[in-house]
Write an enzyme that holds these catalytic residues in place. Structure first.
Site, PDB file in Angstrom:
ATOM      1  N   GLU A   1     125.590  53.045  15.387  1.00  8.15           N
ATOM      2  CA  GLU A   1     126.523  52.822  16.483  1.00  8.15           C
ATOM      3  C   GLU A   1     127.817  52.165  16.013  1.00  8.15           C
ATOM      4  O   GLU A   1     128.900  52.568  16.417  1.00  8.15           O
ATOM      5  CB  GLU A   1     125.877  51.939  17.575  1.00  8.15           C
ATOM      6  CG  GLU A   1     126.891  51.555  18.647  1.00  8.15           C
ATOM      7  CD  GLU A   1     126.317  50.867  19.870  1.00  8.15           C
ATOM      8  OE1 GLU A   1     125.176  50.380  19.820  1.00  8.15           O
ATOM      9  OE2 GLU A   1     127.028  50.830  20.881  1.00  8.15           O
ATOM     10  N   ASP A  42     120.648  52.147  16.349  1.00  6.02           N
ATOM     11  CA  ASP A  42     121.359  51.184  17.187  1.00  6.02           C
ATOM     12  C   ASP A  42     120.868  49.798  16.758  1.00  6.02           C
ATOM     13  O   ASP A  42     119.707  49.441  16.984  1.00  6.02           O
ATOM     14  CB  ASP A  42     121.050  51.418  18.675  1.00  6.02           C
ATOM     15  CG  ASP A  42     121.994  50.614  19.558  1.00  6.02           C
ATOM     16  OD1 ASP A  42     122.577  49.632  19.052  1.00  6.02           O
ATOM     17  OD2 ASP A  42     122.142  50.966  20.737  1.00  6.02           O
ATOM     18  N   ILE A  65     121.595  46.820  17.810  1.00  6.84           N
ATOM     19  CA  ILE A  65     121.194  46.036  18.987  1.00  6.84           C
ATOM     20  C   ILE A  65     121.421  46.922  20.201  1.00  6.84           C
ATOM     21  O   ILE A  65     122.561  47.163  20.603  1.00  6.84           O
ATOM     22  CB  ILE A  65     122.019  44.737  19.147  1.00  6.84           C
ATOM     23  CG1 ILE A  65     121.858  43.831  17.927  1.00  6.84           C
ATOM     24  CG2 ILE A  65     121.584  44.000  20.418  1.00  6.84           C
ATOM     25  CD1 ILE A  65     122.587  42.478  18.043  1.00  6.84           C
ATOM     26  N   ASP A  66     120.357  47.432  20.762  1.00  9.34           N
ATOM     27  CA  ASP A  66     120.494  48.153  22.025  1.00  9.34           C
ATOM     28  C   ASP A  66     120.193  47.135  23.127  1.00  9.34           C
ATOM     29  O   ASP A  66     119.117  46.535  23.151  1.00  9.34           O
ATOM     30  CB  ASP A  66     119.524  49.335  22.110  1.00  9.34           C
ATOM     31  CG  ASP A  66     119.785  50.145  23.366  1.00  9.34           C
ATOM     32  OD1 ASP A  66     120.914  50.606  23.541  1.00  9.34           O
ATOM     33  OD2 ASP A  66     118.862  50.267  24.190  1.00  9.34           O
ATOM     34  N   THR A 123     123.175  45.054  24.057  1.00  8.28           N
ATOM     35  CA  THR A 123     124.082  44.007  23.574  1.00  8.28           C
ATOM     36  C   THR A 123     124.473  43.054  24.705  1.00  8.28           C
ATOM     37  O   THR A 123     124.578  41.842  24.504  1.00  8.28           O
ATOM     38  CB  THR A 123     125.334  44.643  22.924  1.00  8.28           C
ATOM     39  OG1 THR A 123     124.897  45.531  21.894  1.00  8.28           O
ATOM     40  CG2 THR A 123     126.239  43.593  22.319  1.00  8.28           C
ATOM     41  N   ASP A 166     121.223  55.394  21.294  1.00  8.00           N
ATOM     42  CA  ASP A 166     120.502  54.722  22.382  1.00  8.00           C
ATOM     43  C   ASP A 166     119.154  55.403  22.650  1.00  8.00           C
ATOM     44  O   ASP A 166     118.253  54.774  23.208  1.00  8.00           O
ATOM     45  CB  ASP A 166     121.314  54.761  23.688  1.00  8.00           C
ATOM     46  CG  ASP A 166     122.648  54.049  23.573  1.00  8.00           C
ATOM     47  OD1 ASP A 166     122.661  52.927  23.036  1.00  8.00           O
ATOM     48  OD2 ASP A 166     123.674  54.597  24.024  1.00  8.00           O
TER      49      ASP A 166
HETATM   50  C1  IPD Z   1     123.842  50.399  25.858  1.00  6.58           C
HETATM   51  C2  IPD Z   1     122.528  50.180  26.558  1.00  6.58           C
HETATM   52  C3  IPD Z   1     122.698  50.389  28.041  1.00  6.58           C
HETATM   53  C4  IPD Z   1     123.261  51.749  28.359  1.00  6.58           C
HETATM   54  C5  IPD Z   1     124.531  52.017  27.591  1.00  6.58           C
HETATM   55  C6  IPD Z   1     124.316  51.792  26.112  1.00  6.58           C
HETATM   56  P1  IPD Z   1     124.336  48.989  23.644  1.00  6.58           P
HETATM   57  O1  IPD Z   1     123.696  50.250  24.463  1.00  6.58           O
HETATM   58  O2  IPD Z   1     121.555  51.079  26.094  1.00  6.58           O
HETATM   59  O3  IPD Z   1     121.466  50.283  28.685  1.00  6.58           O
HETATM   60  O4  IPD Z   1     123.551  51.793  29.726  1.00  6.58           O
HETATM   61  O5  IPD Z   1     124.922  53.356  27.814  1.00  6.58           O
HETATM   62  O6  IPD Z   1     125.510  52.028  25.424  1.00  6.58           O
HETATM   63  O7  IPD Z   1     125.816  49.043  23.841  1.00  6.58           O
HETATM   64  O8  IPD Z   1     123.749  47.761  24.213  1.00  6.58           O
HETATM   65  O9  IPD Z   1     123.941  49.282  22.245  1.00  6.58           O
END
Ligand code: IPD
Length: 298
Positions: free
Chosen positions: A71, A89, A91-92, A94, A234
């Protein structure tokens, strides 16, 4: 690709995710280490970059012929190819991470021929792990030395349409324009009573980590997850978990039953003895003719 040892890769990815998790739990994000990407609803921290570098260094040393998409280092326009590719990812969740809301994970998928082949999702704050290898089932474990449980963790009862369903949704970072309008329309139609033209679903859950939510769908703890706008990193790892548990991932717009990993629009539906197809069709009807601007690369 027959010579790729997916079992050993999976074991390795679990180890790397757990080591990355130590970095995440020991970090203390504050305003000096948090920045906006697209806007205040789309943020990144220094820890995201640190963990991605840690994972990148391990994976590129151990698997030098595999591609890597992360990412934080992704360059727009770089295509996903059939080559074995780690999709990461760091940190999913964040936003959860900066709020100390414990729905945060490290998500590492291995995609081969553009199909999820191994998936590892690890929430270090709850020591909760989900993993799968294509053709070998999906599993979860919470806590050191705890029992490893096969997914789904509950009997996969039939789905009876949207009404009784607990559905994961996300607001995303578009708060105006067609993507926001589509979300408003779909969320409203799902929530409204039947008397006012809605589906009156049991519940809508917004937990801030697509990867964790898809794993919960795989486990049978939620019935579905829908989002337009999320990225391959994600979903790639959790998709493998979902598919191996018996769930399905289809296009978040009506019509495509086998979307690519980088589709940007996703509808995940839990394992079920029957009713998956009808559930998807009923959800697609709610979307109707409206569309988000998201889709796979041209
Ligand atoms: C996000 C999370 C969130 C989703 C976003 C993602 P991130 O990833 O998965 O639930 O709604 O579309 O981008 O930015 O925390 O790695």
């Amino acid at each position: 690709m027959a010579d790729i040892d997916l079992h050993s890769i999976c074991a390795n990815l679990i180890q790397i995710a757990k080591l990355g998790g130590k970095i995440v739990v020991s970090a203390k994000p504050d305003s000096s280490t948090i920045s906006n990407k697209k806007n205040t609803a789309d943020i990144v921290t220094q820890t995201d970059s640190t963990v991605e570098k840690f994972i990148f260094d391990h994976l590129t040393t151990q698997y030098p012929t595999f591609a890597f998409i992360g990412e934080e280092t992704y360059k727009a326009g770089v295509p996903l190819t059939p080559q074995p590719t780690f999709i990461v990812d760091p940190i999913d969740g964040t936003s959860n991470f900066v709020h100390s809301f414990p729905a945060v994970c490290i998500s590492i998928g291995l995609v081969i021929d553009k199909q999820p082949a191994v998936g590892v999702v690890y929430n270090p704050f709850r020591d909760e792990l989900w993993y799968a290898i294509k053709g070998n089932g999906a599993f979860t474990q919470q806590g050191f030395n705890a029992e490893v449980r096969r997914l789904p963790i509950t009997t996969p009862l039939p789905l009876h349409g949207l009404g009784p369903a607990c559905i994961g949704i996300e607001w995303g970072s578009d708060r105006e324009g067609p993507n926001f309008e589509l979300n408003l329309k779909v969320f409203t139609a799902l929530a409204r009573t039947a008397a006012t033209g809605g589906k009156f679903v049991n519940s809508l859950r917004c937990t801030g980590s697509a990867a964790i939510t898809i794993c919960r769908v795989a486990a049978g703890q939620q019935d579905a997850f829908w989002e337009c706008g999320s990225w391959a990193w994600d979903v790639a790892a959790a998709w493998c978990v979902l598919a191996e548990a018996g769930g399905v991932m289809v296009d978040g717009h009506p019509g495509v039953w086998n979307p690519p990993v980088d589709n940007r629009r996703y509808l995940a539906v839990r394992p079920a003895m029957e009713g998956q197809r009808e559930f998807v069709e009923e959800f697609w009807e709610v979307i109707g003719e409206d569309r988000s601007t998201y889709g796979p690369p041209e």
